[in-house]
Motif scaffolding. Structure first.
Motif, PDB file in Angstrom:
ATOM      1  N   SER A 399       0.861  -1.186   0.000  1.00 33.82           N
ATOM      2  CA  SER A 399       0.000   0.000   0.000  1.00 33.82           C
ATOM      3  C   SER A 399       0.892   1.229   0.000  1.00 33.82           C
ATOM      4  CB  SER A 399      -0.933   0.010   1.214  1.00 33.82           C
ATOM      5  OG  SER A 399      -0.191   0.145   2.421  1.00 33.82           O
ATOM      6  N   HIS A 400       0.271   2.406  -0.204  1.00 33.82           N
ATOM      7  CA  HIS A 400       1.018   3.673  -0.253  1.00 33.82           C
ATOM      8  C   HIS A 400       0.349   4.709   0.641  1.00 33.82           C
ATOM      9  CE1 HIS A 400       2.946   1.843  -3.723  1.00 33.82           C
ATOM     10  NE2 HIS A 400       1.774   1.742  -4.327  1.00 33.82           N
ATOM     11  N   HIS A 401       1.155   5.525   1.288  1.00 37.28           N
ATOM     12  CA  HIS A 401       0.648   6.602   2.134  1.00 37.28           C
ATOM     13  C   HIS A 401       0.230   7.833   1.328  1.00 37.28           C
ATOM     14  CE1 HIS A 401       1.246   4.963   6.073  1.00 37.28           C
ATOM     15  NE2 HIS A 401       2.560   4.809   5.922  1.00 37.28           N
ATOM     16  N   HIS A 402       0.913   8.068   0.201  1.00 32.01           N
ATOM     17  CA  HIS A 402       0.821   9.389  -0.429  1.00 32.01           C
ATOM     18  C   HIS A 402       0.295   9.393  -1.856  1.00 32.01           C
ATOM     19  CE1 HIS A 402       3.062  10.972   2.990  1.00 32.01           C
ATOM     20  NE2 HIS A 402       3.970  10.016   2.804  1.00 32.01           N
ATOM     21  N   ARG A 403       0.003   8.233  -2.438  1.00 29.15           N
ATOM     22  CA  ARG A 403      -0.425   8.251  -3.836  1.00 29.15           C
ATOM     23  C   ARG A 403      -1.501   7.214  -4.109  1.00 29.15           C
ATOM     24  NH1 ARG A 403       4.916   5.585  -4.801  1.00 29.15           N
ATOM     25  NH2 ARG A 403       4.591   3.485  -5.655  1.00 29.15           N
ATOM     26  N   SER A 404      -2.313   7.526  -5.104  1.00 31.20           N
ATOM     27  CA  SER A 404      -3.244   6.553  -5.685  1.00 31.20           C
ATOM     28  C   SER A 404      -2.717   6.185  -7.065  1.00 31.20           C
ATOM     29  CB  SER A 404      -4.654   7.140  -5.787  1.00 31.20           C
ATOM     30  OG  SER A 404      -4.648   8.306  -6.584  1.00 31.20           O
ATOM     31  N   GLU A 405      -3.254   5.096  -7.643  1.00 38.35           N
ATOM     32  CA  GLU A 405      -2.739   4.604  -8.921  1.00 38.35           C
ATOM     33  C   GLU A 405      -3.880   4.142  -9.811  1.00 38.35           C
ATOM     34  OE1 GLU A 405       1.530   2.889  -7.163  1.00 38.35           O
ATOM     35  OE2 GLU A 405      -0.137   1.506  -7.538  1.00 38.35           O
ATOM     36  N   HIS A 406      -3.644   4.295 -11.110  1.00 38.97           N
ATOM     37  CA  HIS A 406      -4.592   3.833 -12.120  1.00 38.97           C
ATOM     38  C   HIS A 406      -3.798   2.945 -13.074  1.00 38.97           C
ATOM     39  CE1 HIS A 406      -8.387   5.015 -14.583  1.00 38.97           C
ATOM     40  NE2 HIS A 406      -8.018   3.787 -14.841  1.00 38.97           N
ATOM     41  N   TRP A 407      -4.216   1.685 -13.227  1.00 35.94           N
ATOM     42  CA  TRP A 407      -3.502   0.745 -14.087  1.00 35.94           C
ATOM     43  C   TRP A 407      -4.304   0.463 -15.344  1.00 35.94           C
ATOM     44  CZ3 TRP A 407      -2.585  -3.389  -9.711  1.00 35.94           C
ATOM     45  CH2 TRP A 407      -1.663  -2.881  -8.782  1.00 35.94           C
ATOM     46  N   ILE A 408      -3.630   0.542 -16.507  1.00 37.01           N
ATOM     47  CA  ILE A 408      -4.244   0.175 -17.786  1.00 37.01           C
ATOM     48  C   ILE A 408      -3.385  -0.914 -18.419  1.00 37.01           C
ATOM     49  CG2 ILE A 408      -5.024   0.977 -20.044  1.00 37.01           C
ATOM     50  CD1 ILE A 408      -4.160   3.597 -17.498  1.00 37.01           C
ATOM     51  N   VAL A 409      -3.960  -2.086 -18.604  1.00 37.67           N
ATOM     52  CA  VAL A 409      -3.222  -3.192 -19.206  1.00 37.67           C
ATOM     53  C   VAL A 409      -3.158  -2.997 -20.721  1.00 37.67           C
ATOM     54  CG1 VAL A 409      -3.168  -5.686 -19.584  1.00 37.67           C
ATOM     55  CG2 VAL A 409      -3.881  -4.781 -17.369  1.00 37.67           C
ATOM     56  N   VAL A 410      -1.961  -3.056 -21.287  1.00 38.57           N
ATOM     57  CA  VAL A 410      -1.797  -2.880 -22.734  1.00 38.57           C
ATOM     58  C   VAL A 410      -1.295  -4.151 -23.417  1.00 38.57           C
ATOM     59  CG1 VAL A 410      -1.501  -0.387 -22.608  1.00 38.57           C
ATOM     60  CG2 VAL A 410       0.501  -1.867 -22.392  1.00 38.57           C
ATOM     61  N   GLU A 411      -0.733  -5.092 -22.653  1.00 40.13           N
ATOM     62  CA  GLU A 411      -0.325  -6.392 -23.205  1.00 40.13           C
ATOM     63  C   GLU A 411      -0.540  -7.461 -22.141  1.00 40.13           C
ATOM     64  OE1 GLU A 411       3.599  -6.629 -24.866  1.00 40.13           O
ATOM     65  OE2 GLU A 411       3.490  -4.616 -25.733  1.00 40.13           O
ATOM     66  N   GLY A 412      -1.109  -8.590 -22.535  1.00 42.54           N
ATOM     67  CA  GLY A 412      -1.281  -9.701 -21.616  1.00 42.54           C
ATOM     68  C   GLY A 412      -2.470  -9.522 -20.697  1.00 42.54           C
ATOM     69  N   THR A 413      -2.437 -10.248 -19.588  1.00 44.48           N
ATOM     70  CA  THR A 413      -3.517 -10.226 -18.602  1.00 44.48           C
ATOM     71  C   THR A 413      -2.926 -10.077 -17.216  1.00 44.48           C
ATOM     72  OG1 THR A 413      -4.934 -11.639 -19.954  1.00 44.48           O
ATOM     73  CG2 THR A 413      -5.433 -11.533 -17.610  1.00 44.48           C
ATOM     74  N   ALA A 414      -3.542  -9.222 -16.401  1.00 47.08           N
ATOM     75  CA  ALA A 414      -3.092  -8.996 -15.034  1.00 47.08           C
ATOM     76  C   ALA A 414      -4.101  -9.561 -14.052  1.00 47.08           C
ATOM     77  CB  ALA A 414      -2.897  -7.505 -14.775  1.00 47.08           C
ATOM     78  N   LYS A 415      -3.585 -10.224 -13.024  1.00 41.91           N
ATOM     79  CA  LYS A 415      -4.401 -10.611 -11.884  1.00 41.91           C
ATOM     80  C   LYS A 415      -4.202  -9.554 -10.820  1.00 41.91           C
ATOM     81  CE  LYS A 415      -5.071 -14.322  -8.482  1.00 41.91           C
ATOM     82  NZ  LYS A 415      -4.547 -15.636  -7.991  1.00 41.91           N
ATOM     83  N   VAL A 416      -5.275  -8.854 -10.458  1.00 45.34           N
ATOM     84  CA  VAL A 416      -5.170  -7.669  -9.614  1.00 45.34           C
ATOM     85  C   VAL A 416      -5.900  -7.894  -8.297  1.00 45.34           C
ATOM     86  CG1 VAL A 416      -5.737  -5.227  -9.408  1.00 45.34           C
ATOM     87  CG2 VAL A 416      -4.942  -6.148 -11.602  1.00 45.34           C
ATOM     88  N   THR A 417      -5.228  -7.596  -7.208  1.00 46.62           N
ATOM     89  CA  THR A 417      -5.824  -7.616  -5.872  1.00 46.62           C
ATOM     90  C   THR A 417      -5.959  -6.183  -5.376  1.00 46.62           C
ATOM     91  OG1 THR A 417      -4.840  -9.759  -5.339  1.00 46.62           O
ATOM     92  CG2 THR A 417      -5.547  -8.403  -3.494  1.00 46.62           C
ATOM     93  N   VAL A 418      -7.164  -5.776  -4.966  1.00 48.95           N
ATOM     94  CA  VAL A 418      -7.400  -4.481  -4.339  1.00 48.95           C
ATOM     95  C   VAL A 418      -8.223  -4.738  -3.084  1.00 48.95           C
ATOM     96  CG1 VAL A 418      -8.291  -2.149  -4.581  1.00 48.95           C
ATOM     97  CG2 VAL A 418      -7.360  -3.326  -6.584  1.00 48.95           C
ATOM     98  N   ASP A 419      -7.568  -4.637  -1.939  1.00 46.12           N
ATOM     99  CA  ASP A 419      -8.185  -4.991  -0.652  1.00 46.12           C
ATOM    100  C   ASP A 419      -8.716  -6.430  -0.716  1.00 46.12           C
ATOM    101  OD1 ASP A 419      -7.492  -2.629   0.657  1.00 46.12           O
ATOM    102  OD2 ASP A 419      -9.238  -1.575  -0.134  1.00 46.12           O
ATOM    103  N   ASP A 420     -10.013  -6.634  -0.598  1.00 44.91           N
ATOM    104  CA  ASP A 420     -10.567  -7.989  -0.568  1.00 44.91           C
ATOM    105  C   ASP A 420     -10.995  -8.499  -1.942  1.00 44.91           C
ATOM    106  OD1 ASP A 420     -10.234  -8.095   2.186  1.00 44.91           O
ATOM    107  OD2 ASP A 420     -12.186  -7.179   2.564  1.00 44.91           O
ATOM    108  N   GLU A 421     -10.838  -7.688  -2.981  1.00 46.18           N
ATOM    109  CA  GLU A 421     -11.295  -8.064  -4.318  1.00 46.18           C
ATOM    110  C   GLU A 421     -10.134  -8.518  -5.193  1.00 46.18           C
ATOM    111  OE1 GLU A 421     -13.939  -6.239  -8.058  1.00 46.18           O
ATOM    112  OE2 GLU A 421     -13.198  -4.911  -6.473  1.00 46.18           O
ATOM    113  N   VAL A 422     -10.296  -9.658  -5.867  1.00 42.57           N
ATOM    114  CA  VAL A 422      -9.305 -10.178  -6.798  1.00 42.57           C
ATOM    115  C   VAL A 422      -9.988 -10.382  -8.145  1.00 42.57           C
ATOM    116  CG1 VAL A 422      -7.674 -12.027  -7.317  1.00 42.57           C
ATOM    117  CG2 VAL A 422      -8.077 -11.364  -4.939  1.00 42.57           C
TER     118      VAL A 422
END
Length: 475
Positions: A399-422
């Protein structure tokens, strides 16, 4: 049959090849000449029927680069020892010998830097084989290179006799000679019985341990403690930092070789370079009839004896009317120098460090055990990165204290965990990571996964990471 264990020394920073080689990603990991990196070429050169699996001594920052590049080369190391800090070559060689004393005490050790160019690998292996009888007989064997010119950047080896036709065989070594000035280098070249010191050595475990005991006894106790108290970590052996810090910072030449009498040297004349400067890279690169050497993204018009390299596919370098010029272009820095001043590049690095320029030490791509990332755009309160994740790899749960992030997948597939959601995110899909959310990205596929990350916040430094779980055991 006695096996030869290659000991690859892999901790240098290579600042004389800035901006391509930097402290965070030095020259041994770069394909400077040919498709393989210098480290991979060294590992391949020291492999085959007469060699056992190599040992590598490196530092913590490079440990995953080492394993990745060895894997790409199809080489499984016998051990990778992690030095807590650089203490020069004598403690490193002694640590390798003490490790082998436990695992293969009858072995011969071939100690070699991992950033040299040796174009004729079979000829080099033949030279090593020529030195084996002397090493088995108790000699400390070094390898001397036939001088191609009066070089002032190398130390020399004085032979007891003229090497003649440079047939590979052990000859008596009189002494080591420090780097000379230009006049002395010319004298030694004319004399014919001086060779360049390649810093490559062959000896048995028993012989080198006896040499340390006789000539550098103060090193033995701290290095032995560092090895004995070392901790296994994901296939690496981390030498004990407290014990290691008490070992003297000294080269093997000063600690042992220059004080020993049981010395032999095998002459070698089939081509060698330590790539100690851009002038050396120019000599090792294919040139046209006017002495111009180019990379794929460089163009020369009416130039002579010039090296032009672009290390970025989107950046074209063009030289017009240049003579004896070196130009190296990176995405974040460009070097332009007279070829005769190639050794002064280290002064440029020092000047950049003084002005706190990150380009002095940091490579544009930040290599991590899971892949790499590079910053594309940096603003006062935002940053855009390209992130490349190897197949099957995963970033830490963080986690981060000072920033938020936005991810855009451009190649392949990502498995993403955000708190309790996968969830799985495919190409052209995106996900938002709120400030403070516990998150992770993984690549579950068999091809690389690439995403664009947009960070926004009051602080965007890499130290704003709280790790909860990490498969690579990073702090």
């Amino acid at each position: 049959m006695t096996t030869i264990t290659p000991i690859l020394l892999c901790g240098g920073s290579g600042t004389r090849l800035w901006p391509l080689s930097r402290k965070s990603y030095p020259k041994q990991f770069v394909p400077l000449v040919g498709e393989d990196t210098l480290f991979q070429a060294s590992a391949k050169r020291l492999s085959g029927a007469d060699f056992s699996a190599p040992m590598v001594l490196t530092n913590s920052d490079f440990r995953f680069i080492v394993t990745e590049q060895l894997s790409e080369a199809g080489i499984d190391p016998a051990a990778i020892l992690i030095e807590p800090e650089g203490r020069n070559t004598a403690p490193a060689v002694l640590a390798a010998a003490l490790w082998l004393e436990k695992t293969n005490p009858e072995a011969l050790m071939l100690v070699a830097p991992s950033d040299h160019v040796v174009p004729d690998a079979p000829a080099f292996r033949a030279a090593v084989a020529a030195g084996v009888p002397a090493a088995q007989g108790g000699d400390l064997v070094t390898f001397g290179i036939k001088p191609a010119h009066a070089e002032t950047g190398y130390g020399y080896l004085e032979l007891a006799e003229d090497p003649g036709d440079f047939t590979a065989r052990p000859l008596k070594l009189i002494r080591f000679v420090e780097k000379p000035d230009a006049a002395r280098a010319q004298e030694m070249l004319a004399a014919g019985n001086y060779l360049w010191n390649a810093g490559i050595f062959l000896f048995s475990v028993k012989t080198i341990l006896a040499a340390f005991a006789a000539h550098a006894p103060g090193l033995v106790a701290p290095v032995r403690a560092a090895v004995d108290q070392g901790k296994p970590d994901l296939g690496f052996l981390r030498l004990d930092p407290e014990a290691w810090s008490t070992a003297e910072d000294i080269s093997i030449d000063y600690a042992v070789m220059e004080r020993s009498e049981n010395l032999s040297v095998v002459p070698y004349a089939a081509g060698w370079s330590d790539l100690g400067g851009w002038d050396a890279v120019w000599r090792e690169t294919s040139q046209d009839t006017r002495g111009v050497a180019l990379s794929g993204h460089a163009t020369a018009i009416d130039c002579d004896n010039t090296l032009l390299r672009s290390e970025d596919d989107s950046l074209e370098v063009v030289g017009i009317g240049l003579k004896n010029i070196v130009t190296i272009a990176m995405p974040d820095a460009v070097l332009v120098a007279d070829a005769s001043r190639a050794q002064d590049v280290k002064d440029a690095v020092a000047a950049l460090k003084k002005k706190k320029a990150k380009q002095a030490t940091m490579f544009p791509k930040d290599h991590r055990p899971w892949g790499w990332f590079e910053s594309l755009v940096i603003g006062e309160r935002f940053q855009v990165k390209r992130i490349h994740v190897h197949p099957g790899a995963a970033l830490s749960l963080q986690s981060h204290h000072h920033r938020s992030e936005h991810w855009i997948v451009v190649e392949g597939t990502a498995k993403v965990t955000v708190d309790d959601e996968v969830k799985l995110i495919s190409e052209n899909q995106s996900v938002y990571i709120p400030l403070g959310a516990i998150h992770r990205m993984e690549n579950p596929g068999k091809v690389p996964m690439v995403l664009i990350e947009v960070q926004t916040g009051t602080y965007l430094g890499e130290d704003d990471i709280i790790r909860y779980e990490d498969v690579y055991a990073r702090e």
